[in-house]
Design a protein around this motif. Structure first.
Motif, mmCIF file in Angstrom:
data_model
loop_
_atom_site.group_PDB
_atom_site.id
_atom_site.type_symbol
_atom_site.label_atom_id
_atom_site.label_comp_id
_atom_site.label_asym_id
_atom_site.label_seq_id
_atom_site.Cartn_x
_atom_site.Cartn_y
_atom_site.Cartn_z
ATOM 1 N N GLY A 75 0.834 -1.204 0.000
ATOM 2 C CA GLY A 75 0.000 0.000 0.000
ATOM 3 C C GLY A 75 0.859 1.242 0.000
ATOM 4 O O GLY A 75 2.093 1.185 -0.016
ATOM 5 N N ALA A 76 0.206 2.390 0.019
ATOM 6 C CA ALA A 76 0.909 3.664 -0.023
ATOM 7 C C ALA A 76 1.653 3.906 1.287
ATOM 8 O O ALA A 76 1.286 3.395 2.343
ATOM 9 C CB ALA A 76 -0.077 4.801 -0.289
ATOM 10 N N ILE A 77 2.722 4.709 1.186
ATOM 11 C CA ILE A 77 3.508 5.052 2.367
ATOM 12 C C ILE A 77 3.671 6.564 2.424
ATOM 13 O O ILE A 77 3.416 7.281 1.445
ATOM 14 C CB ILE A 77 4.893 4.375 2.347
ATOM 15 N N GLU A 78 4.091 7.043 3.580
ATOM 16 C CA GLU A 78 4.495 8.435 3.767
ATOM 17 C C GLU A 78 5.917 8.411 4.311
ATOM 18 O O GLU A 78 6.217 7.644 5.221
ATOM 19 C CB GLU A 78 3.569 9.154 4.747
ATOM 20 N N GLN A 79 6.785 9.243 3.751
ATOM 21 C CA GLN A 79 8.186 9.216 4.147
ATOM 22 C C GLN A 79 8.668 10.608 4.502
ATOM 23 O O GLN A 79 8.026 11.623 4.191
ATOM 24 C CB GLN A 79 9.052 8.651 3.030
ATOM 25 N N LEU A 80 9.808 10.640 5.193
ATOM 26 C CA LEU A 80 10.477 11.906 5.454
ATOM 27 C C LEU A 80 11.275 12.299 4.218
ATOM 28 O O LEU A 80 11.666 11.447 3.417
ATOM 29 C CB LEU A 80 11.406 11.769 6.655
ATOM 30 N N PRO A 81 11.564 13.572 4.038
ATOM 31 C CA PRO A 81 12.271 13.999 2.818
ATOM 32 C C PRO A 81 13.638 13.356 2.643
ATOM 33 O O PRO A 81 14.064 13.126 1.523
ATOM 34 C CB PRO A 81 12.394 15.521 3.012
ATOM 35 N N VAL A 300 5.057 18.012 4.105
ATOM 36 C CA VAL A 300 5.476 16.646 4.468
ATOM 37 C C VAL A 300 4.453 16.071 5.438
ATOM 38 O O VAL A 300 4.426 16.448 6.612
ATOM 39 C CB VAL A 300 6.881 16.642 5.101
ATOM 40 N N PRO A 301 3.558 15.201 4.973
ATOM 41 C CA PRO A 301 2.512 14.677 5.863
ATOM 42 C C PRO A 301 3.070 14.020 7.127
ATOM 43 O O PRO A 301 2.505 14.187 8.205
ATOM 44 C CB PRO A 301 1.786 13.651 4.985
ATOM 45 N N ALA A 303 5.802 14.729 8.726
ATOM 46 C CA ALA A 303 6.327 15.737 9.640
ATOM 47 C C ALA A 303 5.218 16.525 10.310
ATOM 48 O O ALA A 303 5.418 17.107 11.376
ATOM 49 C CB ALA A 303 7.259 16.691 8.886
ATOM 50 N N ARG A 304 4.020 16.564 9.697
ATOM 51 C CA ARG A 304 2.901 17.333 10.278
ATOM 52 C C ARG A 304 2.254 16.624 11.456
ATOM 53 O O ARG A 304 1.360 17.179 12.090
ATOM 54 C CB ARG A 304 1.849 17.598 9.204
ATOM 55 N N LYS A 305 2.674 15.403 11.750
ATOM 56 C CA LYS A 305 2.042 14.664 12.849
ATOM 57 C C LYS A 305 2.639 15.004 14.210
ATOM 58 O O LYS A 305 2.345 14.345 15.196
ATOM 59 C CB LYS A 305 2.168 13.160 12.599
ATOM 60 N N ASN A 306 3.507 16.034 14.216
ATOM 61 C CA ASN A 306 4.068 16.542 15.472
ATOM 62 C C ASN A 306 4.783 15.450 16.258
ATOM 63 O O ASN A 306 4.671 15.365 17.479
ATOM 64 C CB ASN A 306 2.981 17.179 16.345
ATOM 65 N N ARG A 307 5.481 14.590 15.571
ATOM 66 C CA ARG A 307 6.279 13.584 16.252
ATOM 67 C C ARG A 307 7.597 14.212 16.685
ATOM 68 O O ARG A 307 8.036 15.223 16.159
ATOM 69 C CB ARG A 307 6.538 12.408 15.305
ATOM 70 N N GLY A 308 8.234 13.607 17.625
ATOM 71 C CA GLY A 308 9.506 14.106 18.133
ATOM 72 C C GLY A 308 10.606 13.916 17.115
ATOM 73 O O GLY A 308 10.392 13.426 16.008
ATOM 74 N N PRO A 309 11.813 14.290 17.479
ATOM 75 C CA PRO A 309 12.950 14.090 16.572
ATOM 76 C C PRO A 309 13.159 12.621 16.273
ATOM 77 O O PRO A 309 12.966 11.768 17.117
ATOM 78 C CB PRO A 309 14.137 14.683 17.348
ATOM 79 N N TYR A 310 13.536 12.321 15.041
ATOM 80 C CA TYR A 310 13.635 10.935 14.586
ATOM 81 C C TYR A 310 14.997 10.316 14.842
ATOM 82 O O TYR A 310 15.202 9.167 14.576
ATOM 83 C CB TYR A 310 13.326 10.855 13.094
#
Length: 974
Positions: A75-81, A300-301, A303-310
């Motif tokens: 399925g589709a994914i969302e990734q960091l840049p 960046v979808p 990044a918009r989820k307000n997660r902490g540093p990766y």
């Protein structure tokens, strides 16, 4: 005379003095330039070895614009840049949290829903996700067994068109030619070194039987130590798959997910919208353009989820590295001290003349400090220039050591200017003490060369002792609290306190000469009388040795910790030959040939113990035959006191924290805790440490020399090595008959849940220490297996080895075993790793070289100062050898005093750093009670022996050998 003109005159005098005494000036410049050279080379090497973002992208994707990889998520994914993390779109934030890993293809949330349709996991047509007008080449790898000059080895084979311009920077040709077509490969230099092959040699992929010619040597600039082969796409994997499709005995290749190097449209590249479109098909993309110029977070979808540093900040220096750097800076300052002591001593008459011309103490100090400024500046510039030149000359060697090619030498002007300024400041600091001493010296004493009567200050050594105690306490406090600032500050403070005590310690040396022969008595008294030149030389030796001892002690302690915690997977000094539990009926018939191969190619003795595997159920195999799956066996651990491990229950963390390291290890190796730990089955018997054998297995593998145990086996009674499984002299063996859920015939023939049966049998219980026998819990005689209705089959042998197999022996033996038909392999116990030995050798050599240099400087100064004394000795009829022996003993005194004090100073940071490790280990053990917190402080006795004994003796012998026995008459100037 104003301040500026006074300093100008002082600098002019210092410059003329430096030109007048070229030899002495060269010595001072060298002592300053050498540390500056080392720091410059270290800075350039470190900066060059740390790739920039652009260089890292080139190492990952060559000259391509992007790296595409199908993650097969269905399925589709969302990734960091930057492509370091992604997640599936259909997952809600509450069900998963993104995480960051080191690899560029790390999935944040691995969806392992076993109920999902397997068709949804099929790879997509990745070519449809490339931007229009782009060009792409594939990259795919597979592990394989290949033939070598010695035999057979395992390596990675990577299929990529190495001649394509897109892979430049990812793979580069070193010599020879790129492979072309289906019968050629290229190899890395480490692969050729390990296998004995070269350009023009041939190698055969054993899995497919295809032979390939090596046409060239390639390298991965970012991983120079990799052992791999490179072939064009379709040259290796496709023929292998074709063979596997027709021959069921050949396993298909276990390929990694295929990547694609993509060159985007000219002048456009691969943009963020291109990545988003590829993400809709489950394709992860790392684009050079997007990584270097990322889009805003609003686009960046993920990044918009307000997660902490990766990811954590990887640029933070470790406590150990900070400590070593701080001590290195202190060492640089101290190394130049003896050299300026030479200059001040040799120029005392000139400085005295300055006083007769109206100059006061300020002007004398200004001249000496001017010498430090002039020579320090020259040394700093020369050191930086030499450091850059040597780094460029030895760049290939440094790259091999670092394991990666430098794209370019990263020169940072601000840092190089800072290093040069450090050299200049070093010159001033090193000249400070001689300047103060020269300013205090009376003019008449300077002109006549008389030393006068000096009394040691009691304030300085008292203050030094207090500072030493304070520094040790601060370092220990920093170690227990894990505070890097306190460890560095305490270690440096303790060393400074010890430095303040050196003049008094040197003064005490003179008293040790009473009753000694002439030469050693004069050497000790000369060192005590001339503390101004002896103390700086001792300090320089101490600083160099302290840093080396600190690092060597820390590394030696880490090695001792690994050796203490190491758990062998096999009995030490043995080689195990194992046959696969396979459907092939002839595998047991081929074991004699395999044994002959081992005995012919490995250094094994005549001691051999054959063993058999045992299982329950019908005549079948562990992979599921046509009738039924095999039944597995396991020993049932009884309940109650004496059978439970104290480190696995409630309150285990508190109990572990109260135990000493030896008590914890003893408890961990107790039968009950070993039963909980479930050591791996060394013989791959398909059971929990149950194997069929006779008394030879007791001797060769278990090392159990017990006639009663051998008699029990001969009588048909099993020998239990772990007494925790026994209750009233009996053990419970449980057989679980499982049937393949994927095999429709077996499911129809044996419906319902797996059957479980258990038998209690009498055993001979071995002493508790044999519970730690690797991978084996119960040795059962064939008679007992027949009595219980169990099935057995020949499975292998255990040999006593003369030494661990070498690389060539391993490859030859693998080739010989493959000729027997496959499905048979061997293993040997390698023991804990000893990679630190080379680093300890380098540290020893470094400390030895610096010690010799500092001692040589002190000896040269002593010779210059003692010319009058030596002339007097000759005048009164002393033998010529006295001069030679005196120089050697003077050098020995300086070197020995410095290394002893340096050893003491180096233990302070080493102990503090080990306290940090102990703190972390105790915290981990409270959470995981079965993890050891053993954190020893092990002294590197070999290194210390060389530094404390060999190096001072060598310094003394060299000084004696290089000193002339006779001196030419000189005009008296006193």
């Amino acid at each position: 005379m104003n301040a500026f003109s006074g300093w100008r005159a002082a600098l002019r005098m210092a410059r003329r003095d430096a030109l007048r005494a070229k030899g002495r000036s060269a010595l001072v410049v060298a002592m300053i330039a050498l540390p500056v050279l080392g720091v410059t080379a270290l800075d350039v090497t470190y900066r060059s070895s740390e790739p920039t973002t652009a260089e890292q992208l080139t190492a990952e994707m060559g000259a391509a614009d992007a790296l595409f990889s199908d993650q097969q998520t269905g399925g589709a994914i969302e990734q960091l840049p930057d492509g370091t993390a992604y997640e599936r779109v259909e997952e809600s934030p509450s069900e998963s949290e993104p995480r960051s890993d080191s690899g560029p293809h790390t999935e944040l949330n691995s969806d392992s829903d076993s109920d999902s349709d397997s068709d949804s996991e099929l790879p997509v047509d990745i070519g449809t996700t490339f931007p229009k007008g782009s060009r792409a080449i594939s990259v795919e790898s597979v592990p394989a067994d290949v033939t070598t000059e010695y035999g057979v080895t395992s390596t990675d084979i990577r299929e990529v068109r190495t001649s394509d311009a897109l892979v430049r920077g990812l793979i580069d040709l070193v010599r020879g030619e790129y492979p072309h077509g289906g019968g050629e490969v290229a190899a890395t230099e480490p692969f050729l070194s390990a296998t004995g092959l070269d350009i023009g040699s041939t190698t055969t992929v054993r899995n497919s039987g295809r032979t390939y010619r090596i046409t060239g040597v390639v390298e991965e600039p970012a991983a120079l130590r990799n052992q791999a082969l490179y072939a064009d796409p379709g040259a290796v994997i496709a023929p292998w798959q074709a063979v596997a499709a027709h021959d069921k005995k050949v396993l298909p290749p276990n390929t990694s997910p295929r990547d694609w190097l993509v060159k985007g449209p000219e002048g456009v590249g691969v943009t963020w919208p291109d990545i988003r479109r590829a993400n809709e098909s489950g394709v992860l993309v790392k684009s050079r353009q997007v990584v270097l110029d990322p889009p805003p977070d609003s686009e960046v979808p993920l990044a918009r989820k307000n997660r902490g540093p990766y990811g954590a900040d990887a640029g933070e220096l470790s406590i150990a590295l900070v400590t070593v750097l701080a001590m290195a800076v202190l060492e640089i300052v101290l190394l130049a001290g003896p050299a300026f002591a030479v200059g001040a001593r040799r120029s005392r008459r000139q400085l005295g003349l300055l006083g007769t011309c109206g100059g006061d103490r300020r002007h004398v100090r200004a001249v000496v400090l001017g010498g430090g400024l002039v020579l320090g500046g020259i040394g700093a510039v020369a050191g930086v220039a030499a450091g850059l030149g040597l780094t460029a000359v030895f760049r290939p060697m440094i790259e091999e050591w670092a394991g990666r090619r430098f794209v370019s030498l990263d020169l940072r002007p601000a840092e190089l200017l800072g290093i040069a300024a450090l050299g200049l400041i070093t010159g001033l600091l090193a000249a400070f003490a001689p300047a103060v001493a020269a300013g205090r010296r009376p003019v008449l004493e300077s002109l006549t060369g008389r030393r006068g009567v000096r009394r040691s200050s009691r304030v300085l050594p008292t203050l030094g002792c207090c500072v030493l105690v304070l520094g040790v306490a601060v370092a220990v406090l920093g170690g227990t609290g894990g505070n890097a600032v306190l460890i560095v500050g305490g270690s440096v403070t303790a060393e400074l306190g010890l430095l303040a005590c050196i003049p008094v310690l040197v003064g005490l040396l003179g008293r040790l000469g009473r009753g000694l022969p002439l030469s050693p008595r004069m050497a000790l008294r000369d060192a005590a009388r001339n503390r101004g030149r002896t103390a700086p030389a001792v300090a320089a030796v101490m600083a160099a040795v302290a840093g080396s001892v600190a690092v060597a002690t820390y590394m030696s302690s880490s090695v001792a910790e690994k050796e203490f915690d190491y758990v062998p997977t096999m009995t030490e000094g043995t080689v195990v030959l194992s046959a696969a539990f396979s459907v092939e009926a002839d595998i047991a018939e081929r074991l004699p040939q395999a044994r002959a191969a081992v005995e012919r190619n490995l250094a094994v003795t005549g001691e051999r113990a054959d063993y058999r595997r045992v299982w329950a159920g019908s005549d079948c195999n562990v992979y599921g035959g046509e009738e039924a799956d095999c039944g597995s066996l396991r020993l049932v651990l009884p309940t109650g006191k004496g059978h439970a491990c104290p480190l696995s229950g409630k309150g285990a963390g508190k109990l572990a924290a109260r135990l000493s390291a030896d008590e914890h290890k003893e408890l961990m190796r107790s039968p009950a805790c070993l039963a909980v730990g479930s050591p791996a089955a060394m013989f791959d018997s398909g059971s929990t440490g149950i194997v069929v054998g006779d008394r030879t297995l007791l001797d060769v593998h278990a090392k159990l020399d017990d006639p009663a145990a051998a008699e029990a086996l001969a009588a048909g009674t099993p020998v239990l090595l772990n007494e925790a499984y026994a209750k009233n002299g009996e053990v419970t063996i449980e057989a679980v008959h499982r049937y393949s859920a994927e095999d429709g015939k077996n499911r129809d023939r044996h419906p319902g849940r797996p059957r479980t049966t258990a038998d209690r049998i009498k055993v001979y219980v071995a002493p508790a220490k044999y519970a730690a026998t690797p991978g084996t819990t119960l040795i059962m005689p064939q008679r007992a297996a027949d009595r219980l209705g169990l099935h057995t089959a020949p499975a292998g042998s255990v040999y006593t080895a003369v030494h661990p197999p070498t690389n060539a022996e391993n490859q030859r033996t693998r080739a010989a075993l493959d000729q027997t038909g496959g499905g048979i392999w061997f293993r040997a116990e390698s023991g804990p790793s000893g990679r630190e030995d080379t680093a300890l050798l380098i540290l020893t050599l470094f400390a030895g070289v610096v010690t010799l240099g500092a001692a040589a400087i002190a000896t040269g100064l002593a010779k210059a100062d003692a010319e009058a004394d030596l002339g007097t000795l000759s005048a009164v009829g002393a033998p010529p050898g006295v001069r030679r022996r005196l120089s050697g003993l003077q050098c020995l005194v300086v070197a020995l005093t410095g290394v002893v004090l340096g050893t003491v100073a180096g233990l302070v940071p080493a102990v503090a750093l080990r306290l940090v490790d102990l703190r972390d280990a105790m915290a981990a053990m409270r959470q995981f009670p079965m993890e050891s917190a053993y954190t020893p402080i092990a002294l590197p006795w070999g290194t210390l022996g060389v530094i404390v004994v060999v190096v001072p003796l060598l310094a003394g012998l060299l000084a004696a050998a290089l000193t002339r026995s006779r001196v030419a008459p000189a005009r008296r100037t006193g």
